[in-house]
Motif scaffolding. Structure first.
Motif, PDB file in Angstrom:
ATOM      1  N   ALA A 182       0.761  -1.328  -0.355  1.00 55.36           N
ATOM      2  CA  ALA A 182      -0.094  -0.193  -0.161  1.00 55.36           C
ATOM      3  C   ALA A 182       0.947   1.086   0.029  1.00 55.36           C
ATOM      4  CB  ALA A 182      -0.902   0.350   0.764  1.00 55.36           C
ATOM      5  N   PRO A 183       1.402   1.727   0.846  1.00 52.65           N
ATOM      6  CA  PRO A 183       2.731   2.653   0.971  1.00 52.65           C
ATOM      7  C   PRO A 183       3.363   3.013  -0.775  1.00 52.65           C
ATOM      8  CG  PRO A 183       3.165   1.503   2.689  1.00 52.65           C
ATOM      9  CD  PRO A 183       2.158   0.299   2.417  1.00 52.65           C
ATOM     10  N   MET A 184       3.750   1.891  -1.562  1.00 54.57           N
ATOM     11  CA  MET A 184       4.986   1.406  -2.550  1.00 54.57           C
ATOM     12  C   MET A 184       3.647   2.592  -3.377  1.00 54.57           C
ATOM     13  SD  MET A 184       7.284  -1.352  -1.939  1.00 54.57           S
ATOM     14  CE  MET A 184       8.325  -0.705  -3.792  1.00 54.57           C
ATOM     15  N   LEU A 185       2.171   1.646  -3.470  1.00 51.73           N
ATOM     16  CA  LEU A 185       1.069   1.687  -4.308  1.00 51.73           C
ATOM     17  C   LEU A 185       0.150   3.378  -4.274  1.00 51.73           C
ATOM     18  CD1 LEU A 185       0.100  -1.978  -4.817  1.00 51.73           C
ATOM     19  CD2 LEU A 185       1.795  -0.303  -6.365  1.00 51.73           C
ATOM     20  N   ARG A 186       0.763   4.514  -3.607  1.00 45.61           N
ATOM     21  CA  ARG A 186       0.176   5.519  -2.794  1.00 45.61           C
ATOM     22  C   ARG A 186       0.035   6.031  -4.639  1.00 45.61           C
ATOM     23  NH1 ARG A 186       1.523   7.449   2.614  1.00 45.61           N
ATOM     24  NH2 ARG A 186       0.849   5.233   2.566  1.00 45.61           N
ATOM     25  N   PRO A 187       0.877   6.352  -5.198  1.00 45.25           N
ATOM     26  CA  PRO A 187       0.392   6.867  -5.986  1.00 45.25           C
ATOM     27  C   PRO A 187      -0.869   6.524  -7.162  1.00 45.25           C
ATOM     28  CG  PRO A 187       2.666   6.999  -6.225  1.00 45.25           C
ATOM     29  CD  PRO A 187       2.062   6.270  -4.833  1.00 45.25           C
ATOM     30  N   ILE A 188      -1.123   5.427  -7.151  1.00 48.02           N
ATOM     31  CA  ILE A 188      -1.716   3.958  -8.511  1.00 48.02           C
ATOM     32  C   ILE A 188      -2.826   4.199  -6.757  1.00 48.02           C
ATOM     33  CG2 ILE A 188      -2.425   1.819  -8.627  1.00 48.02           C
ATOM     34  CD1 ILE A 188       0.405   1.695  -9.858  1.00 48.02           C
ATOM     35  N   LEU A 189      -2.678   4.589  -6.408  1.00 44.48           N
ATOM     36  CA  LEU A 189      -4.364   4.492  -5.401  1.00 44.48           C
ATOM     37  C   LEU A 189      -5.093   5.419  -5.459  1.00 44.48           C
ATOM     38  CD1 LEU A 189      -3.247   1.900  -2.453  1.00 44.48           C
ATOM     39  CD2 LEU A 189      -4.648   1.531  -4.543  1.00 44.48           C
ATOM     40  N   VAL A 190      -3.833   6.619  -5.460  1.00 44.51           N
ATOM     41  CA  VAL A 190      -4.373   7.901  -5.396  1.00 44.51           C
ATOM     42  C   VAL A 190      -5.357   8.573  -6.645  1.00 44.51           C
ATOM     43  CG1 VAL A 190      -4.437  10.364  -5.340  1.00 44.51           C
ATOM     44  CG2 VAL A 190      -2.878   9.415  -4.042  1.00 44.51           C
ATOM     45  N   VAL A 191      -4.951   7.804  -7.596  1.00 44.49           N
ATOM     46  CA  VAL A 191      -5.450   7.948  -9.101  1.00 44.49           C
ATOM     47  C   VAL A 191      -6.330   7.117  -8.988  1.00 44.49           C
ATOM     48  CG1 VAL A 191      -5.354   7.255 -11.314  1.00 44.49           C
ATOM     49  CG2 VAL A 191      -3.181   7.743 -10.743  1.00 44.49           C
ATOM     50  N   VAL A 192      -7.202   6.216  -8.473  1.00 38.62           N
ATOM     51  CA  VAL A 192      -7.905   5.401  -8.658  1.00 38.62           C
ATOM     52  C   VAL A 192      -9.177   5.535  -7.777  1.00 38.62           C
ATOM     53  CG1 VAL A 192      -7.093   3.192  -9.834  1.00 38.62           C
ATOM     54  CG2 VAL A 192      -7.088   3.292  -7.885  1.00 38.62           C
ATOM     55  N   THR A 193      -8.480   6.275  -6.863  1.00 40.09           N
ATOM     56  CA  THR A 193      -9.035   6.663  -5.620  1.00 40.09           C
ATOM     57  C   THR A 193     -10.203   7.640  -6.292  1.00 40.09           C
ATOM     58  OG1 THR A 193      -8.798   5.813  -3.980  1.00 40.09           O
ATOM     59  CG2 THR A 193      -9.963   7.519  -3.775  1.00 40.09           C
ATOM     60  N   ILE A 194      -9.657   9.091  -6.766  1.00 45.27           N
ATOM     61  CA  ILE A 194      -9.795  10.212  -7.290  1.00 45.27           C
ATOM     62  C   ILE A 194     -10.911   9.644  -8.798  1.00 45.27           C
ATOM     63  CG2 ILE A 194      -9.267  12.188  -8.854  1.00 45.27           C
ATOM     64  CD1 ILE A 194      -6.991  12.291  -7.248  1.00 45.27           C
ATOM     65  N   GLN A 195     -10.818   8.777  -9.612  1.00 42.70           N
ATOM     66  CA  GLN A 195     -11.865   8.683 -10.562  1.00 42.70           C
ATOM     67  C   GLN A 195     -13.073   7.313 -10.202  1.00 42.70           C
ATOM     68  OE1 GLN A 195     -11.085   8.526 -13.380  1.00 42.70           O
ATOM     69  NE2 GLN A 195      -9.302   8.779 -14.446  1.00 42.70           N
TER      70      GLN A 195
END
Length: 368
Positions: free
Chosen positions: A281-294
């Protein structure tokens, strides 16, 4: 060598030595530097002091002279500052035509009394100022619909992220053939049009012919009659058609994580949940930000699923969300100015949520 050699040129070429004089008996030959003795001040050649004259365009950094290259006119600016904008110009033109202009028209109409009479040209449009917004904020139904929209969108976003991330981790644990089958099934759900998917889900939960009621022994139970059950049914359909995007994106991010990191966590005795929470989760945080906003943007403005599955908003409008409410005000009631005001409010809410979320991440030191 000429005795008048420039000391700066001598520094650029490096130290030179004169031919060694005949060595005296029993000792080494002395080495004499060319260009005269070193300056008494101890300053390197080319370093300018108040009152000294130095050659233009030369500077010494760390004992080495550096040539300053100036642009046209000697301003020192690098040419080509407009080059990135030239590359972005086609995309900006497209965005301006498809995004900026419609938003401008939406905001403009929200300040006018714009009904069917003005659309047909029978009456001129009347400037209302913030009259539509005052009417909207004074309507208790608007606040009820806003609250229902926020809660429904939050439930959809959380459910979509949980299902998508869980299946992304599952894809890394299964063999090639099951992984391919799951990927094809997920992409099939993602590619299904919203109207088609909503109709299929209505048939599955139909009180008379639906297989779900028969399997669960619910008889002729109507899922769309109650407010909570109708929202739950729509939520399941929204998650079904939205989780593939999260799953594929997160799976690609997991595959990019070095295998040595996951192996080290496993050797340390970490469980799968701990590996996800503390490593992935910490390493994928930028990706999780994108999918969350979308997901927030998509789920906050859900229209097709609610309109099709609840027949326009449910019984007495109990399943209305902002998008369907704006449609009813604009097209069913022909109050286009009021509908545009609802659209502007939705746009501002989504912008505020996105900016707040990004600001919180930047405070935590994340780079996006």
């Amino acid at each position: 060598m000429n005795d008048r050699t420039n000391p700066v040129d001598a520094a650029v070429r490096g130290p030179e030595t004169a031919p060694a004089a005949p060595a005296p008996a029993g000792g080494p030959a002395p080495v004499v530097p060319v260009g005269g003795p070193a300056p008494l001040s101890g300053r390197a050649p080319g370093v300018r002091k108040d009152g000294d004259a130095a050659e233009p365009g030369l500077a010494v950094r760390g004992g080495r002279p550096r040539v300053r290259r100036s642009g046209a006119g000697g301003t020192g600016r690098v040419s080509g500052g407009w080059t990135p904008w030239l590359y972005l110009a086609p995309a900006l033109v497209v965005l301006g035509g498809l995004l900026v202009y419609p938003i401008y028209q939406l905001g403009l109409i929200s300040f006018f009394e714009y009904t069917q009479a003005q659309v047909s040209g029978g009456e001129p449009a009347t400037f209302e100022g913030f009259g539509n917004y005052a009417e909207l904020f004074g309507d208790p139904q608007f606040w009820e619909v806003l609250l229902a929209t926020v809660l429904f969108a939050a439930a959809c976003v959380v459910s979509t992220l949980v299902v998508g991330c869980a299946l992304a981790v599952l894809l890394t644990r299964v063999r090639a053939l099951p992984r391919l089958a799951l990927m094809l099934a997920a992409l099939g759900a993602w590619a299904t049009p919203a109207v088609t998917g909503s109709t299929v889900w209505l048939f599955l939960f139909d009180p008379d012919f639906g297989p779900v009621n028969r399997m669960l022994g619910l008889g002729d139970h109507s899922w769309t009659y109650g407010r909570i059950s109708a929202f739950l049914l729509v939520l399941l359909e929204v998650v079904w058609c939205s989780f593939p995007f999260v799953m594929v994106t997160v799976y690609a991010g997991i595959r990019a994580v070095p295998a040595e990191v996951l192996e080290a966590a496993s050797l340390d005795g970490a469980s799968q949940w701990r590996i996800w929470r503390s490593v992935l989760a910490p390493m994928l945080r930028p990706i999780l930000v994108v999918v969350t906003i979308q997901s927030v943007i998509w789920d906050f403005k859900v229209f097709t699923q609610i309109y099709v599955m609840t027949n326009g908003g449910g019984i007495a409008g109990q399943n209305l969300v902002l998008n369907v409410y704006a449609y009813q005000q604009a097209f069913a009631s022909s109050q286009y100015g009021l509908g545009s005001a609802i659209g502007v409010v939705m746009l501002l809410i989504l912008l505020a949520v996105t900016l707040v979320y990004l600001r919180l991440l930047r405070r935590q030191g994340e780079e996006l």
